[in-house]
Scaffold this motif. Structure first.
Motif, short mmCIF file in Angstrom:
data_model
loop_
_atom_site.label_atom_id
_atom_site.label_comp_id
_atom_site.label_asym_id
_atom_site.label_seq_id
_atom_site.Cartn_x
_atom_site.Cartn_y
_atom_site.Cartn_z
N MET A 1 0.90 -1.33 0.16
CA MET A 1 -0.03 -0.04 0.09
C MET A 1 0.83 1.08 -0.09
O MET A 1 1.83 1.27 0.81
N THR A 2 0.73 2.13 -0.92
CA THR A 2 1.33 3.46 -0.93
C THR A 2 1.09 4.31 0.13
O THR A 2 0.06 4.19 0.81
N GLU A 3 2.18 5.24 0.44
CA GLU A 3 1.71 6.06 1.86
C GLU A 3 0.69 6.96 1.37
O GLU A 3 -0.26 7.14 2.43
N LYS A 4 0.23 7.26 0.27
CA LYS A 4 -0.88 8.22 -0.11
C LYS A 4 -2.18 7.36 0.16
O LYS A 4 -3.06 7.76 0.77
N GLU A 217 -5.28 -5.04 8.47
CA GLU A 217 -5.57 -6.01 7.25
C GLU A 217 -5.31 -7.22 7.53
O GLU A 217 -3.99 -7.66 7.37
N PRO A 218 -6.27 -7.95 7.76
CA PRO A 218 -5.86 -9.39 8.23
C PRO A 218 -5.58 -10.44 7.20
O PRO A 218 -4.86 -11.62 7.29
N SER A 219 -5.92 -10.19 5.86
CA SER A 219 -5.44 -10.84 4.60
C SER A 219 -5.11 -10.24 3.42
O SER A 219 -5.63 -9.06 3.22
N ALA A 220 -3.81 -10.48 3.19
CA ALA A 220 -3.11 -9.82 1.96
C ALA A 220 -4.33 -9.96 0.77
O ALA A 220 -4.21 -9.04 -0.28
N GLU A 221 -5.09 -10.84 0.62
CA GLU A 221 -5.69 -11.22 -0.49
C GLU A 221 -6.77 -10.23 -0.45
O GLU A 221 -7.62 -9.81 -1.56
N LEU A 222 -7.33 -9.74 0.57
CA LEU A 222 -8.45 -8.89 0.84
C LEU A 222 -7.91 -7.36 1.11
O LEU A 222 -8.67 -6.83 1.77
N LEU A 224 -6.85 -3.61 0.81
CA LEU A 224 -7.67 -2.47 0.08
C LEU A 224 -6.69 -1.98 -1.09
O LEU A 224 -7.19 -1.64 -2.17
N ALA A 225 -5.47 -2.23 -0.98
CA ALA A 225 -4.65 -1.88 -2.44
C ALA A 225 -5.02 -2.84 -3.58
O ALA A 225 -5.00 -2.35 -4.32
N GLY A 226 -5.16 -4.13 -3.22
CA GLY A 226 -5.70 -5.12 -4.09
C GLY A 226 -6.98 -4.78 -4.62
O GLY A 226 -7.22 -4.91 -5.97
N PHE A 227 -7.90 -4.38 -3.83
CA PHE A 227 -9.46 -4.14 -4.00
C PHE A 227 -9.09 -2.88 -5.18
O PHE A 227 -9.73 -2.84 -6.13
N VAL A 228 -8.53 -1.82 -4.88
CA VAL A 228 -8.49 -0.61 -5.77
C VAL A 228 -7.62 -0.92 -7.15
O VAL A 228 -8.04 -0.58 -8.13
N GLN A 229 -6.54 -1.81 -6.86
CA GLN A 229 -5.79 -2.10 -8.24
C GLN A 229 -6.76 -2.97 -9.33
O GLN A 229 -6.62 -2.53 -10.28
N SER A 230 -7.68 -3.85 -8.65
CA SER A 230 -8.60 -4.73 -9.33
C SER A 230 -9.58 -3.78 -10.29
O SER A 230 -9.80 -3.77 -11.28
N LEU A 231 -10.04 -2.80 -9.29
CA LEU A 231 -11.14 -1.79 -9.95
C LEU A 231 -10.36 -1.05 -11.04
O LEU A 231 -11.01 -0.84 -12.20
N LEU A 232 -9.27 -0.46 -11.06
CA LEU A 232 -8.44 0.50 -11.80
C LEU A 232 -8.14 -0.32 -12.98
O LEU A 232 -8.25 0.08 -13.88
N ALA A 233 -7.79 -1.74 -12.94
CA ALA A 233 -7.64 -2.53 -13.92
C ALA A 233 -8.96 -2.71 -15.08
O ALA A 233 -8.64 -2.60 -16.35
#
Length: 242
Positions: A1-4, A217-222, A224-233
């Motif tokens: 996750m980026t600092e921003k 964040e208890p799970s890397a698969e869940l 927020l960074a992954g959530f956002v990256q999937s949406l932007l993809a």
């Protein structure tokens, strides 16, 4: 996750807890009577607006125009088992449904019934909209990107083992002695892997550090960074096609 992004999440978490407390205090002061249990903190809504704004800002930063992002108003889309459902955030461009997002939270002390309700809501919403898509409700849209974000209170009650009831048949092994936090992790992972949702996110936050923006964040698969990256993809893929 980026600092921003981390700072944006902290702000959203902080907004959640502070808004929740203000609503609880206001109900107690204005009416003189508090709703039963924690209901006084949820009947006012708006606690998760910080996460809606976070996603809106991420979309803006990636060239999605404001007129294509819908929150608060014009957020209904057709279902198959019901006429329509309101989502928390939609991305619609030139008659094409690109994404629909749901933001949910759960605070104690009653985790059991609320967990079951949230599970049924998440399954029902995805099943409904995907059936509507199958039946052509969103033509000429491709399958819309569906996202589900859950903010759960981290507390002894949400993280302690919970015994499953098995009067006739055994539950699946992963649920055995799983806390409510773990049950949510299992739920959101399965929703993602079974492709009922294209992005799912689980955040934990406690009452002490939450008002200062504390979360985990208890799970890397869940994440927020992954959530956002999937949406932007998905946004980028649709933009290339257009």
């Amino acid at each position: 996750m980026t600092e921003k992004l981390k700072n944006q999440v902290c702000q959203a978490v902080r907004h959640f807890w502070i808004t929740r407390q203000k609503q609880a205090d206001r109900q107690g002061t204005v009416s003189g009577i508090r709703d039963a249990g924690a209901r006084s903190a949820v009947t006012g809504g708006a606690q998760l607006d910080g996460f809606v704004e976070l996603v809106r800002q991420v979309l803006h930063d990636n060239a999605v125009q404001s007129e294509h992002i819908f929150t608060k108003q014009r957020i209904e889309i057709p279902g198959w088992f019901r006429p329509e459902k309101c989502w928390d955030l939609l991305v619609v461009r030139e008659g094409v449904l690109i994404a629909a997002l749901e933001f949910k939270s759960q605070i104690g002390p009653s985790f059991g019934n609320n967990y079951n309700n949230r599970t049924e809501e998440a399954l029902g919403s995805a099943t409904d909209v995907l059936a509507a898509y199958r039946e052509g409700a969103f033509k000429p849209s491709a399958r819309p990107w569906l996202g589900y974000l859950m903010l759960l209170e981290e507390s002894p009650r949400s993280t302690a083992p919970v015994r499953a009831k098995e009067p006739h048949f055994k539950v699946f092994e992963e649920f055995r002695e799983a806390s409510y936090a773990k049950r949510y992790e299992i739920l959101l992972t399965k929703l993602l892997r079974d492709r009922l949702y294209d992005g799912s996110c689980l955040l934990l936050s406690d009452r002490d550090s939450g008002p200062s923006g504390g979360f985990s964040e208890p799970s890397a698969e869940l994440s927020l960074a992954g959530f956002v990256q999937s949406l932007l993809a998905r946004i980028n893929a649709v933009s290339r096609i257009a």
